[in-house]
Design an enzyme around this catalytic site. Structure first.
Site, short mmCIF file in Angstrom:
data_model
loop_
_atom_site.label_atom_id
_atom_site.label_comp_id
_atom_site.label_asym_id
_atom_site.label_seq_id
_atom_site.Cartn_x
_atom_site.Cartn_y
_atom_site.Cartn_z
N ASP A 102 0.86 -1.18 0.00
CA ASP A 102 0.00 0.00 0.00
C ASP A 102 0.90 1.23 0.00
O ASP A 102 2.12 1.12 0.11
CB ASP A 102 -0.96 -0.03 1.19
CG ASP A 102 -0.22 0.05 2.52
OD1 ASP A 102 1.03 0.13 2.53
OD2 ASP A 102 -0.90 0.04 3.55
N SER A 103 0.31 2.40 -0.13
CA SER A 103 1.12 3.61 -0.30
C SER A 103 1.54 4.23 1.03
O SER A 103 2.36 5.13 1.06
CB SER A 103 0.33 4.65 -1.08
OG SER A 103 -0.74 5.12 -0.29
N GLY A 104 0.97 3.77 2.12
CA GLY A 104 1.22 4.40 3.41
C GLY A 104 0.16 5.42 3.79
O GLY A 104 0.04 5.79 4.95
N GLY A 105 -0.61 5.86 2.81
CA GLY A 105 -1.62 6.89 3.06
C GLY A 105 -2.64 6.46 4.10
O GLY A 105 -2.96 7.23 5.02
N PHE A 106 -3.12 5.24 3.99
CA PHE A 106 -4.17 4.80 4.91
C PHE A 106 -3.64 4.65 6.33
O PHE A 106 -4.33 4.99 7.30
CB PHE A 106 -4.81 3.49 4.44
CG PHE A 106 -5.96 3.06 5.29
CD1 PHE A 106 -7.19 3.71 5.18
CD2 PHE A 106 -5.83 2.05 6.24
CE1 PHE A 106 -8.26 3.34 5.99
CE2 PHE A 106 -6.90 1.68 7.05
CZ PHE A 106 -8.11 2.32 6.92
N ASP B 59 -2.80 8.31 -1.66
CA ASP B 59 -4.15 8.89 -1.64
C ASP B 59 -4.45 9.50 -0.29
O ASP B 59 -3.72 9.30 0.68
CB ASP B 59 -5.19 7.82 -1.97
CG ASP B 59 -5.24 6.72 -0.91
OD1 ASP B 59 -4.18 6.39 -0.34
OD2 ASP B 59 -6.33 6.20 -0.64
N GLN C 293 -11.49 7.30 -4.62
CA GLN C 293 -12.04 7.79 -3.35
C GLN C 293 -13.43 8.37 -3.61
O GLN C 293 -14.06 8.03 -4.58
CB GLN C 293 -11.08 8.80 -2.71
CG GLN C 293 -9.79 8.16 -2.17
CD GLN C 293 -10.02 7.35 -0.89
OE1 GLN C 293 -11.11 7.32 -0.33
NE2 GLN C 293 -8.96 6.65 -0.44
N GLY D 297 -11.00 4.01 0.99
CA GLY D 297 -11.87 4.84 1.81
C GLY D 297 -13.09 4.13 2.36
O GLY D 297 -14.02 4.77 2.85
N ASP E 232 -7.93 -7.57 0.60
CA ASP E 232 -6.99 -7.85 1.68
C ASP E 232 -7.65 -7.45 2.98
O ASP E 232 -8.51 -6.58 3.00
CB ASP E 232 -5.71 -7.03 1.52
CG ASP E 232 -5.92 -5.59 1.97
OD1 ASP E 232 -6.50 -4.81 1.19
OD2 ASP E 232 -5.56 -5.25 3.11
N CYS F 20 -12.30 -29.06 7.16
CA CYS F 20 -11.09 -28.36 6.72
C CYS F 20 -9.93 -29.36 6.63
O CYS F 20 -9.73 -30.17 7.53
CB CYS F 20 -10.74 -27.25 7.71
SG CYS F 20 -9.23 -26.35 7.30
N CYS G 102 -6.71 -28.50 6.40
CA CYS G 102 -5.43 -27.82 6.66
C CYS G 102 -4.59 -28.64 7.64
O CYS G 102 -5.09 -29.52 8.33
CB CYS G 102 -5.64 -26.40 7.15
SG CYS G 102 -5.94 -26.24 8.93
N CYS H 264 -6.08 -28.76 11.24
CA CYS H 264 -7.27 -29.59 11.45
C CYS H 264 -6.98 -31.07 11.26
O CYS H 264 -7.65 -31.92 11.82
CB CYS H 264 -8.39 -29.12 10.52
SG CYS H 264 -8.97 -27.46 10.95
N HIS I 127 -4.80 -21.98 10.30
CA HIS I 127 -6.16 -22.44 9.98
C HIS I 127 -7.00 -21.32 9.36
O HIS I 127 -7.65 -21.53 8.34
CB HIS I 127 -6.90 -23.00 11.20
CG HIS I 127 -8.36 -23.14 10.90
ND1 HIS I 127 -8.87 -24.19 10.17
CD2 HIS I 127 -9.40 -22.30 11.14
CE1 HIS I 127 -10.17 -24.00 9.98
NE2 HIS I 127 -10.52 -22.86 10.56
ZN LIG Z 1 -8.17 -26.02 9.31
#
Ligand SMILES: [Zn+2]
Length: 400
Positions: free
Chosen positions: A91-95, A145, A222, A249, A299, A337, A339, A342, A368
């Protein structure tokens, strides 16, 4: 060349695509785990690879403060520094400046803010945010931004949108003039080759140096919570021209129904042939909904942060593993699951680790939750491929 985006199939507004980056292909819609300080907290890179994670996000603001851009640049950029041969977005750092600094001062040039670490004063502008992101060397970087607070008056929304548009132009101009300076780019490739190959061989089997490849700069739409401003922001950002567009935003305290409404009214103005990135969302149910609306990239810190607080997403709803009811529960966390957590550990053991404040609790819980998010997006892509309407995960139901 930089990134390329191909839409391979659609189902309603949902799109199945491929984002081809200098560090590998990312199948979309994609959920990008957050690795704020060049680390997805608690999870080694080889496990991220095992989870089939193709792209992670890192935060420019945090890396700028620690260990510093110059340090990462000298070490060959983020990929080499963190031994992660796959794609990265910064990210740009703005947020972060917006969300972590009550004392920030914004003017036309940029933002003055204080470090949340030691209170020291710093200045970020579109140019310095680009320089920082070029130094870090992520595959996809974001224009600098400004994000209006919520709630905000319409005049404030417009002012913030106009400033973001001017900053998008400045970001693009600086990026175009300096994109060759990326640590793995054309100029540096002769130096980088040997170590790139070493990292690639041990971690991912990639050998190719990346001569002539560039980062891609995405812009951020925005416009606050006003659909008209969002439309104008989208159209004027597209006029400047970028290879991808983010919706910024949002998730700043507004009700979720409003988030969805603004996403819908923004997406319709974004180009069909470019990736669309919705920043900072969401729950398992929401990421499915947003994919249905035509979002390609998302994200959120939720799966990793919740995991560290013992909140786990499962196919049967959310589980708070700290509860005493799990103390003697021999079942896996989620019997649906597959994974590594699990497959191996019981709820009773996970509950014990959490209650004892063992580091392993954070590791296993995070693995998980990430696995659940990745499975959710895999199911979304499968549905789009079949042309079926995407079903939402049931993980948002909270266990009673
Ligand atoms: Zn799992």
């Amino acid at each position: 060349m930089s990134t390329k985006f191909q839409v391979e199939n659609t189902s309603g507004n949902a799109r199945l695509g491929r984002l081809i980056t200098p560090h590998g292909v990312v199948e979309t819609p994609v959920f990008m785990p957050v690795g704020t300080l060049a680390s997805v907290k608690g999870v080694p890179q080889e496990i991220l690879e095992e989870l089939a994670i193709e792209i992670v996000l890192a935060n420019t603001y945090h890396l700028y403060l620690r260990p510093g851009i110059e340090t990462v640049r000298k070490l060959g950029g983020l990929h080499r520094f963190m031994a992660w041969p796959r794609a990265i977005l910064t990210d740009s750092g703005g947020f972060q400046v917006f969300s972590l600094n009550d004392l920030r001062k914004v003017n036309e040039e940029g933002v003055t803010f204080r470090s949340h670490l030691d209170g020291s004063s710093h200045f970020l502008s579109p140019e310095s945010a680009m320089a920082a992101q070029i130094g870090l060397g992520a595959d996809v970087i974001m224009a600098f931004d400004e994000c209006a607070e919520y709630p905000a008056e319409k005049a404030r929304g417009r002012q913030s949108m106009e400033l973001t548009l001017r900053w998008a132009e400045r970001s693009k101009r600086y990026f175009e003039q300096h994109k060759e300076e990326v640590p793995w780019g054309a100029q540096k490739s002769a130096l980088a080759t040997e170590t790139d190959v070493a990292v690639g061989k041990t971690a991912h089997g990639q050998k190719a140096p990346r001569q002539g490849k560039h980062q891609s700069l995405f812009a951020i739409v925005q416009g606050g919570m006003d659909p008209e401003l969002r439309r104008e922001s989208a159209q004027r950002t597209i006029e400047i021209g970028f290879p991808g567009y983010a919706i910024g935003g949002l998730s700043v305290g507004e009700p979720r129904s409003l988030t969805r409404e603004i996403v819908e009214s923004t997406v319709e103005h974004l180009p069909k042939d470019k990736p669309r990135y919705l920043m900072g969302v969401g729950t398992p149910e929401e990421i499915v909904q947003y994919a249905n609306l035509g979002i390609d990239m998302m994200d959120c810190v939720l799966p990793t942060r919740a995991a560290r607080h013992g909140l786990l997403f499962t196919s049967e709803g959310k589980i708070s593993i700290k509860q005493a009811r799990y103390a003697t529960d021999e079942q896996p966390l989620d019997s649906n699951c597959g994974c590594r957590v699990c497959r191996r550990y019981s709820r009773a053991y996970l509950r014990h680790l959490y209650a004892s404040n063992e580091v392993l609790a954070q590791v296993l819980n995070t693995v998980h939750n990430l696995s659940f998010y990745l499975d959710t997006m895999r199911a979304v892509r499968h549905s789009i491929r079949l042309g079926a309407r995407v079903q939402s995960a049931s993980a948002d139901r909270t266990e009673e």
